[in-house]
Design an enzyme around this catalytic site. Structure first.
Site, PDB file in Angstrom:
ATOM      1  N   HIS A   1      35.696  43.693  33.567  1.00 12.48           N
ATOM      2  CA  HIS A   1      35.916  45.074  33.987  1.00 12.48           C
ATOM      3  C   HIS A   1      34.881  45.523  35.023  1.00 12.48           C
ATOM      4  O   HIS A   1      34.812  46.697  35.356  1.00 12.48           O
ATOM      5  CB  HIS A   1      35.842  46.009  32.778  1.00 12.48           C
ATOM      6  CG  HIS A   1      36.832  45.710  31.701  1.00 12.48           C
ATOM      7  ND1 HIS A   1      36.777  44.567  30.938  1.00 12.48           N
ATOM      8  CD2 HIS A   1      37.918  46.395  31.260  1.00 12.48           C
ATOM      9  CE1 HIS A   1      37.771  44.573  30.064  1.00 12.48           C
ATOM     10  NE2 HIS A   1      38.474  45.670  30.238  1.00 12.48           N
TER      11      HIS A   1
ATOM     12  N   GLN B   1      44.347  47.750  36.497  1.00  6.37           N
ATOM     13  CA  GLN B   1      43.401  48.560  35.731  1.00  6.37           C
ATOM     14  C   GLN B   1      41.941  48.235  36.011  1.00  6.37           C
ATOM     15  O   GLN B   1      41.088  49.124  35.985  1.00  6.37           O
ATOM     16  CB  GLN B   1      43.693  48.419  34.239  1.00  6.37           C
ATOM     17  CG  GLN B   1      44.960  49.148  33.819  1.00  6.37           C
ATOM     18  CD  GLN B   1      45.116  49.239  32.318  1.00  6.37           C
ATOM     19  OE1 GLN B   1      44.531  48.449  31.568  1.00  6.37           O
ATOM     20  NE2 GLN B   1      45.911  50.180  31.862  1.00  6.37           N
ATOM     21  N   PHE B   2      41.604  46.963  36.257  1.00  5.34           N
ATOM     22  CA  PHE B   2      40.243  46.561  36.614  1.00  5.34           C
ATOM     23  C   PHE B   2      40.321  45.404  37.594  1.00  5.34           C
ATOM     24  O   PHE B   2      41.253  44.609  37.553  1.00  5.34           O
ATOM     25  CB  PHE B   2      39.448  46.136  35.367  1.00  5.34           C
ATOM     26  CG  PHE B   2      39.137  47.257  34.424  1.00  5.34           C
ATOM     27  CD1 PHE B   2      38.007  48.051  34.606  1.00  5.34           C
ATOM     28  CD2 PHE B   2      39.966  47.519  33.349  1.00  5.34           C
ATOM     29  CE1 PHE B   2      37.732  49.093  33.732  1.00  5.34           C
ATOM     30  CE2 PHE B   2      39.688  48.557  32.475  1.00  5.34           C
ATOM     31  CZ  PHE B   2      38.567  49.351  32.659  1.00  5.34           C
TER      32      PHE B   2
ATOM     33  N   GLU C   1      50.225  49.840  34.794  1.00  6.12           N
ATOM     34  CA  GLU C   1      50.110  49.915  33.339  1.00  6.12           C
ATOM     35  C   GLU C   1      49.532  51.273  32.931  1.00  6.12           C
ATOM     36  O   GLU C   1      48.429  51.630  33.346  1.00  6.12           O
ATOM     37  CB  GLU C   1      49.215  48.783  32.845  1.00  6.12           C
ATOM     38  CG  GLU C   1      49.761  47.400  33.184  1.00  6.12           C
ATOM     39  CD  GLU C   1      48.708  46.306  33.093  1.00  6.12           C
ATOM     40  OE1 GLU C   1      47.596  46.586  32.609  1.00  6.12           O
ATOM     41  OE2 GLU C   1      48.997  45.168  33.523  1.00  6.12           O
TER      42      GLU C   1
ATOM     43  N   SER D   1      51.521  43.291  32.985  1.00  7.69           N
ATOM     44  CA  SER D   1      51.614  42.088  33.809  1.00  7.69           C
ATOM     45  C   SER D   1      51.203  42.426  35.242  1.00  7.69           C
ATOM     46  O   SER D   1      51.958  43.070  35.971  1.00  7.69           O
ATOM     47  CB  SER D   1      53.034  41.511  33.787  1.00  7.69           C
ATOM     48  OG  SER D   1      53.175  40.479  34.742  1.00  7.69           O
ATOM     49  N   GLU D   2      50.014  41.970  35.625  1.00  2.00           N
ATOM     50  CA  GLU D   2      49.544  42.223  36.984  1.00  2.00           C
ATOM     51  C   GLU D   2      50.393  41.486  38.018  1.00  2.00           C
ATOM     52  O   GLU D   2      50.616  41.983  39.127  1.00  2.00           O
ATOM     53  CB  GLU D   2      48.077  41.815  37.116  1.00  2.00           C
ATOM     54  CG  GLU D   2      47.100  42.753  36.436  1.00  2.00           C
ATOM     55  CD  GLU D   2      47.089  42.648  34.912  1.00  2.00           C
ATOM     56  OE1 GLU D   2      46.713  43.622  34.236  1.00  2.00           O
ATOM     57  OE2 GLU D   2      47.475  41.568  34.404  1.00  2.00           O
TER      58      GLU D   2
ATOM     59  N   PRO E   1      45.756  37.380  39.028  1.00  2.00           N
ATOM     60  CA  PRO E   1      47.177  36.995  39.051  1.00  2.00           C
ATOM     61  C   PRO E   1      47.928  37.541  40.272  1.00  2.00           C
ATOM     62  O   PRO E   1      48.987  37.014  40.628  1.00  2.00           O
ATOM     63  CB  PRO E   1      47.738  37.610  37.757  1.00  2.00           C
ATOM     64  CG  PRO E   1      46.559  37.727  36.856  1.00  2.00           C
ATOM     65  CD  PRO E   1      45.422  38.071  37.764  1.00  2.00           C
TER      66      PRO E   1
END
Length: 326
Positions: free
Chosen positions: A129, A82-83, A29, A59-60, A89
């Protein structure tokens, strides 16, 4: 040799991998146009094109599934989550597919993918996060788990992870991204996986850590030295599979061990290290094994964040306590 931050060394390693191997693909992303949430992929899409540095939907599950499919077909995808709190998922793809592909196909296929994600607290971010759930990942057979603690090791270990024939989760300590600098030669030289690094030699107590808490652990070793306690500091670096030989050799020398990690205490990876030493190094011990960890609670918001994380004071106190034995 230029001095770079940890996040800059990640960028250097990704660029080197993309340049050296046309099968390397970076995806995630905002990794392309924006260069990633922490700018770890800044400039890569402009340099290597949108077919090799791919902006994905939010969408992970998609990112991890694409990595498995690409890797099964001979590519070397490097996905970014991202974190770490958004990694859950991906567990389906990691546990049920990526880690099993070699076994399932009796060696016909492997899964040379890397899933990168920032981890840990310390940047005043919300709870999702700031996770450190590396022990959960280390429980998955067939999956490597790597956590660098310096720009030099981040560069070399990421290159090794990308070149590895099996899946690797690469955890990048968020609060170290721009907090430390190191001299990194963009030589393309990888560091060995599955090897712990002895950052400081000592004779009285072994301090074991990984990722961001190495910073406090090294500071604690300096404070202990002022008290006449000579601490050996080990950066585990690869959590799965980890370097048992280096740990046992160090404890055989010092007779004492303190394990430091940011993750919650119960079920944390420090318990695995304590179990190893109890099983195979018991006769070397002069004192009980100590753990300095996060607490069994959700990561607090920033006002209490510093109280949650292991501090220099807590590490020093644990080391002093066990040095009173023997």
């Amino acid at each position: 040799m230029p001095e770079v931050t940890l996040v800059e060394s990640i960028n250097l390693a990704l660029a080197r991998a993309l340049e050296d191997d046309p099968n390397v693909i970076v995806l995630g992303e905002d990794v392309g146009i924006n260069g990633g949430v922490f700018r770890a992929t800044a400039g890569l899409q402009q340099r290597f094109g949108a077919e090799r540095v791919i902006d994905t939907p939010l969408s992970e599950l998609l990112i991890s599934g694409l990595c498995v499919g690409m890797a099964a077909q001979g590519l070397r995808p490097v996905g970014e989550i991202q974190f770490m709190g958004f990694l859950y998922p991906c567990i389906d793809q990691l546990a049920n597919h990526a880690s099993r592909l070699r076994n399932r196909t009796q060696g016909r296929l492997s899964c040379p993918m890397v899933l990168r994600t920032p981890c840990g607290a310390g940047i005043r971010a919300p709870e999702h996060h700031s996770e450190s759930t590396e022990a959960m990942l280390a429980q998955i057979p067939g999956l490597r788990v790597v956590v660098p603690s310096s720009p030099e090791r981040a560069y070399g270990l990421l290159l090794a992870a990308i070149r590895d024939p099996d899946p690797v989760v690469f955890l990048e300590p968020t609060r170290l991204y721009r907090a430390v600098k190191g001299q990194v030669a963009d030589s393309g030289e990888a560091l060995p996986l599955d090897v712990a690094f002895v950052l400081r030699e000592g004779r009285d107590v072994t301090l074991v850590s990984w990722g961001a808490t190495l910073k406090e652990t090294l500071m604690a070793a300096e404070e202990l030295a002022a008290d006449g306690i000579d601490a050996e500091v080990i950066d585990l670096a690869t959590l799965k599979p980890y370097d048992e030989r280096t740990l046992l050799a160090s404890v055989a020398k010092t007779g004492r061990c303190v394990v430091v990690h940011e993750a919650a205490r119960t079920g944390g990876f420090g318990a695995e290290i304590a179990a190893l030493i109890a099983e195979r190094g018991l006769t070397s011990l002069l004192a009980p094994i100590a753990r300095v960890t996060g607490y069994d609670t959700v990561i607090p918001l920033h006002r209490l964040e510093q109280y949650y994380m292991p501090s220099v004071g807590r590490i020093v106190a644990a080391a002093r306590r066990i040095c009173q034995f023997g």
